[in-house]
Design a protein around this motif. Structure first.
Motif, PDB file in Angstrom:
ATOM      1  N   SER B  49     -38.320 -39.287  43.446  1.00  0.00           N
ATOM      2  CA  SER B  49     -37.887 -40.105  44.572  1.00  0.00           C
ATOM      3  C   SER B  49     -38.463 -39.516  45.833  1.00  0.00           C
ATOM      4  N   THR B  50     -39.593 -40.083  46.275  1.00  0.00           N
ATOM      5  CA  THR B  50     -40.231 -39.564  47.478  1.00  0.00           C
ATOM      6  C   THR B  50     -39.327 -39.706  48.696  1.00  0.00           C
ATOM      7  N   ARG B  51     -38.622 -40.835  48.756  1.00  0.00           N
ATOM      8  CA  ARG B  51     -37.790 -41.152  49.905  1.00  0.00           C
ATOM      9  C   ARG B  51     -36.695 -40.113  50.125  1.00  0.00           C
ATOM     10  N   ARG B 239     -29.461 -51.987  44.986  1.00  0.00           N
ATOM     11  CA  ARG B 239     -30.768 -52.233  44.406  1.00  0.00           C
ATOM     12  C   ARG B 239     -30.610 -52.731  42.968  1.00  0.00           C
ATOM     13  N   ARG B 242     -35.275 -53.343  37.744  1.00  0.00           N
ATOM     14  CA  ARG B 242     -35.939 -54.362  36.948  1.00  0.00           C
ATOM     15  C   ARG B 242     -35.677 -54.182  35.449  1.00  0.00           C
ATOM     16  N   PRO B 281     -35.019 -48.391  47.679  1.00  0.00           N
ATOM     17  CA  PRO B 281     -35.938 -49.427  48.192  1.00  0.00           C
ATOM     18  C   PRO B 281     -35.486 -50.827  47.794  1.00  0.00           C
ATOM     19  N   VAL B 282     -35.732 -51.777  48.689  1.00  0.00           N
ATOM     20  CA  VAL B 282     -35.275 -53.154  48.515  1.00  0.00           C
ATOM     21  C   VAL B 282     -36.317 -53.970  47.746  1.00  0.00           C
ATOM     22  N   ASN B 283     -35.858 -54.790  46.806  1.00  0.00           N
ATOM     23  CA  ASN B 283     -36.704 -55.861  46.276  1.00  0.00           C
ATOM     24  C   ASN B 283     -36.574 -57.034  47.241  1.00  0.00           C
ATOM     25  N   ARG B 284     -37.503 -57.194  48.158  1.00  0.00           N
ATOM     26  CA  ARG B 284     -37.426 -58.244  49.179  1.00  0.00           C
ATOM     27  C   ARG B 284     -37.224 -59.608  48.535  1.00  0.00           C
ATOM     28  N   MET B 293     -33.397 -59.118  56.181  1.00  0.00           N
ATOM     29  CA  MET B 293     -33.787 -57.708  56.151  1.00  0.00           C
ATOM     30  C   MET B 293     -34.438 -57.284  57.458  1.00  0.00           C
ATOM     31  N   ASP B 294     -35.224 -58.195  58.035  1.00  0.00           N
ATOM     32  CA  ASP B 294     -35.980 -57.847  59.239  1.00  0.00           C
ATOM     33  C   ASP B 294     -35.214 -58.141  60.525  1.00  0.00           C
ATOM     34  N   SER B 302     -32.658 -49.558  58.482  1.00  0.00           N
ATOM     35  CA  SER B 302     -33.388 -48.491  59.182  1.00  0.00           C
ATOM     36  C   SER B 302     -32.429 -47.445  59.735  1.00  0.00           C
ATOM     37  N   VAL B 305     -31.592 -44.974  56.993  1.00  0.00           N
ATOM     38  CA  VAL B 305     -32.644 -43.976  56.761  1.00  0.00           C
ATOM     39  C   VAL B 305     -32.650 -42.939  57.886  1.00  0.00           C
TER      40      VAL B 305
ATOM     41  N   THR C  74     -45.388 -40.784  42.830  1.00  0.00           N
ATOM     42  CA  THR C  74     -43.985 -40.538  42.517  1.00  0.00           C
ATOM     43  C   THR C  74     -43.106 -41.244  43.531  1.00  0.00           C
ATOM     44  N   LYS C  79     -41.338 -48.809  42.376  1.00  0.00           N
ATOM     45  CA  LYS C  79     -40.055 -49.500  42.227  1.00  0.00           C
ATOM     46  C   LYS C  79     -40.083 -50.860  42.912  1.00  0.00           C
ATOM     47  N   GLY C  80     -41.236 -51.306  43.398  1.00  0.00           N
ATOM     48  CA  GLY C  80     -41.352 -52.649  43.926  1.00  0.00           C
ATOM     49  C   GLY C  80     -41.250 -52.752  45.434  1.00  0.00           C
ATOM     50  N   GLU C  81     -41.146 -51.624  46.143  1.00  0.00           N
ATOM     51  CA  GLU C  81     -41.069 -51.679  47.592  1.00  0.00           C
ATOM     52  C   GLU C  81     -42.445 -52.024  48.159  1.00  0.00           C
ATOM     53  N   TYR C  90     -40.480 -44.313  56.666  1.00  0.00           N
ATOM     54  CA  TYR C  90     -40.921 -43.063  57.298  1.00  0.00           C
ATOM     55  C   TYR C  90     -40.754 -43.113  58.810  1.00  0.00           C
ATOM     56  N   ALA C  92     -38.289 -44.684  60.304  1.00  0.00           N
ATOM     57  CA  ALA C  92     -36.859 -44.438  60.539  1.00  0.00           C
ATOM     58  C   ALA C  92     -36.514 -42.969  60.345  1.00  0.00           C
ATOM     59  N   MET C  93     -37.212 -42.307  59.424  1.00  0.00           N
ATOM     60  CA  MET C  93     -36.960 -40.882  59.196  1.00  0.00           C
ATOM     61  C   MET C  93     -37.414 -40.028  60.373  1.00  0.00           C
TER      62      MET C  93
END
Lengths: 327, 327, 327
Positions: B49-51, B239, B242, B281-284, B293-294, B302, B305, C74, C79-81, C90, C92-93
């Motif tokens: 999980s990079t985030r 989330r 899938r 992460p969101v599946n838009r 979302m926006d 945001s 995060v 990674t 995951k579909g983002e 990033y 927001a971070m």
């Protein structure tokens, strides 16, 4: 820092004493010194090893150096660049020290020679190459042994006459090779034990004969465990690579464990106060029984890892001090 | 910091107030403090999980800690080492805090228990384990809600009596589980809505019964969206993985979106000023329509995060202050 | 910093002069300045490149910025983002600068536009996008040329009237495109040479016509090597991608090397003192013969890498100064 074959006793002692200083630094409230500020350390691990890379990385950060991790998986090597050209690229970017691991013996030497020919001033540290050498591991083993023998005043001279058994896949072990050089230089008696497929007849003699003064090195080999352990002061188990089974060098892990695995019972013939080492990662229950491994009165494995940071700080410091881009 | 199940209201408030301080630090010209100088934070993400890793990494750096990233892909795990031995290796190297994510529930607990048994002084932070818990996410959600309710003086007490709808794959969500503990401890009314395959009958009751005082927790579950959204102050979408389709738990993303996807129209029955959260992460266009979302007047994604860095600074600080190698 | 198409001569000169300053910093005993303290630089390399990422990373660290490496392997992309949502995460971070490489042309532009629409204050640096542009490479090439022409006082004006040959896969080269903009803006005469499959008829004219003042740009194309090299002051060889063979654009590397590979003999028709450039990584013996590459009186390849750090410091500084979380 490529191999311990040509390290003198004085050089080994210098590493130990420098590691003593950095061990004291690591015990401080803020365990960091500005010794290598501005120095760029590049880790180039063509063979992956999170453990050794993390140890070098933390050592470099404790010395205030900048660390660049080169990971060949996502690199220009897959684009056809030679390893030497990769090293030259990092040199041009400003690398002062290169910590190199490679699956082939001799790669760090080749890079070191090229860096010398370019008068680059770059120091190359071998972090493990093929079956050849793993000098920083042997030096942290040495430092760990010296600390056990005299916590207040560790020294290479304490190793003189001590019996150290190295058990396992000697033939394929760069850790064993590096330890053979450093321990025998310190005057220890090194006893090797392994099945004949992992320790061919004549190995010890052939090894000692690579040295200038083979007669001064005490290396004995055995094809069973008991004579190696008899009256041993320290026992170092080596990691057994699972691929040895595929190569038909061993029938099974279980077979190996039955004849060469360390257990509490088998240590009875050692000297009282015997301690166990292992370079890690350990296959629990194969090289060492699980209860021995977790017995902190016997196992030095955590000490080895802990001392590894101090020893690698010493190596980076000794090779890197005074080296910044301007020089 | 393993689960929020046993966090008291006072402890939640401490995290929020500490995060308030670090939010102020992050607004400074040089958003960095020396609070954790010399402290070593190891991130160990067995599930990638990079985030979340970046958020913890930045939080640690803003506190002047050293960060070692352990990536199991290139690690000794593939060489047969156990996870506990990996953790002990990082302990010996000098890690003071371990941030752990694992695909299996309970791994951070197992490591934390081992670290305690060794009297290591190491703090373990759960960064998400299996279906069990994701406490730092729920705490940043809590901080985000409190900040919306009173930007000048955020507090857990503001959550009292608020209606919060959690929509989606509750059954497989560690984010939902952690939020259920923290939000219900703060006195919020939590309403869950999902298709029955993702929220089995009796889930809410069974969940509350794990608690010491189940009667004090207000958790209600619904099998359709409308009653959960009715008069809601906040709506948290989860989330949708899938792989749920492959497991035959859902016919299609489109089907899910038609019944449980958040759109502007569907929010009409919420309270005026309703705000939307999502752990990302969101599946838009699936969990939330793209325009919602926006819309920064509605979406808090945001903010979540952004606040995540301050909350993780708070967690690292609260667990890590005073911990250096010497102690 | 997305493309050099709209860089004025004044802007190019600013980059060169700022790089001069940072080159001086890099020659100091402690080659580090606090210019970007507190600034967060995120590298987002969707297409992998250790070389360019390391150069930007070191440049950022020399300026005391914090670096977050985003590695999509990674990441939440799997995951579909969407990429834009990743960039917003990033942002927001706390990211202040984003260094982006992507295999598709235009991705950095799309992210930059989104960051502008959000009034984020984030600076986006294109580190290579598809076939479109690689501006930091062309700027380090420009700086390297200017330094050779006058080491004490490098300037873009020195390029006026110089003949620079670019040899190789022009059609698929973002490096060539970016160099065409910068070199022709500086008044150099750029001569292109390649097999017709890698340099279609009319390429040079079509390229110049994208500009406001096409008549002021001197770009000439050739289908053989000799006229491009004739009286050239500098020769830049491009990297030949091995996949061009699979695409049937070239019969073999050997064929290419025989007609377009640089050798000592072929350089005889250049001006005395000609120097060779290559963006790297080099296929030794294909684009350039091995002995030419290692001849430091001819090859500027190491200079390019070295100057790359100073130029990227200049770019990060010019875009990042004054940008911290508070603003």
């Amino acid at each position: 820092m490529l191999s311990l074959a040509d390290f003198t006793l004085t050089e080994l002692e210098t590493v130990v004493q420098t590691a003593v200083s950095f061990r004291e630094v690591l015990s401080r409230r803020t365990p960091k010194v500005p010794a290598l500020q501005g120095v760029v350390v590049t880790t180039m691990f063509f063979e992956s090893s999170t453990r050794t890379r993390s140890s070098f990385e933390l050592a470099a950060k404790r010395l205030s150096a900048e660390v660049l991790n080169f990971t060949p998986g996502t690199s220009s090597l897959s684009k056809g660049e030679t390893i030497l050209d990769t090293a030259k690229t990092y040199l041009a970017m400003g690398a002062n020290l290169m910590v190199i691991r490679h699956q082939d013996s001799g790669v760090p030497q080749v890079i070191a020679r090229a860096m010398d020919q370019l008068n680059s001033g770059v120091g190359v540290l071998n972090a493990g190459d093929g079956l050849h050498a793993h000098p920083s591991q042997a030096l942290l083993d040495l430092f760990t042994l010296a600390l056990v023998l005299n916590p207040d005043n560790p020294s290479t001279s304490l190793l003189q006459g001590k019996k150290i058994a190295i058990i396992g896949d000697i033939l394929h072990s760069r850790v064993a090779r590096s330890n053979l050089w450093s321990l025998s230089t310190c005057g220890a008696e090194v006893h090797l034990a392994a099945p004949p497929t992992l320790l061919p007849p004549g190995f010890a003699e052939a090894f000692a004969n690579q040295s200038d003064r083979p007669g001064e090195r005490s290396i004995v080999q055995h094809s069973s465990l008991a004579p190696a352990l008899h009256q041993a002061d320290f026992v170092m188990a080596l990691r057994l690579q699972r691929e040895r089974m595929a190569q038909h060098l061993l029938p099974s892990l279980r077979e190996y464990q039955q004849h060469f695995g360390l257990t509490r019972d088998r240590l009875i013939c050692c000297r009282p106060g015997v301690r166990i080492l292992h370079p890690g990662p350990v296959n629990r229950g194969v090289e060492i029984s699980s209860d021995l491994m977790d017995d902190s009165s016997l196992s030095l494995i955590s000490d080895q890892v802990r001392n590894g940071v101090a020893v690698r700080m010493a190596l980076l410091y000794l090779m890197g001090v005074g080296k910044t881009a301007s020089e």
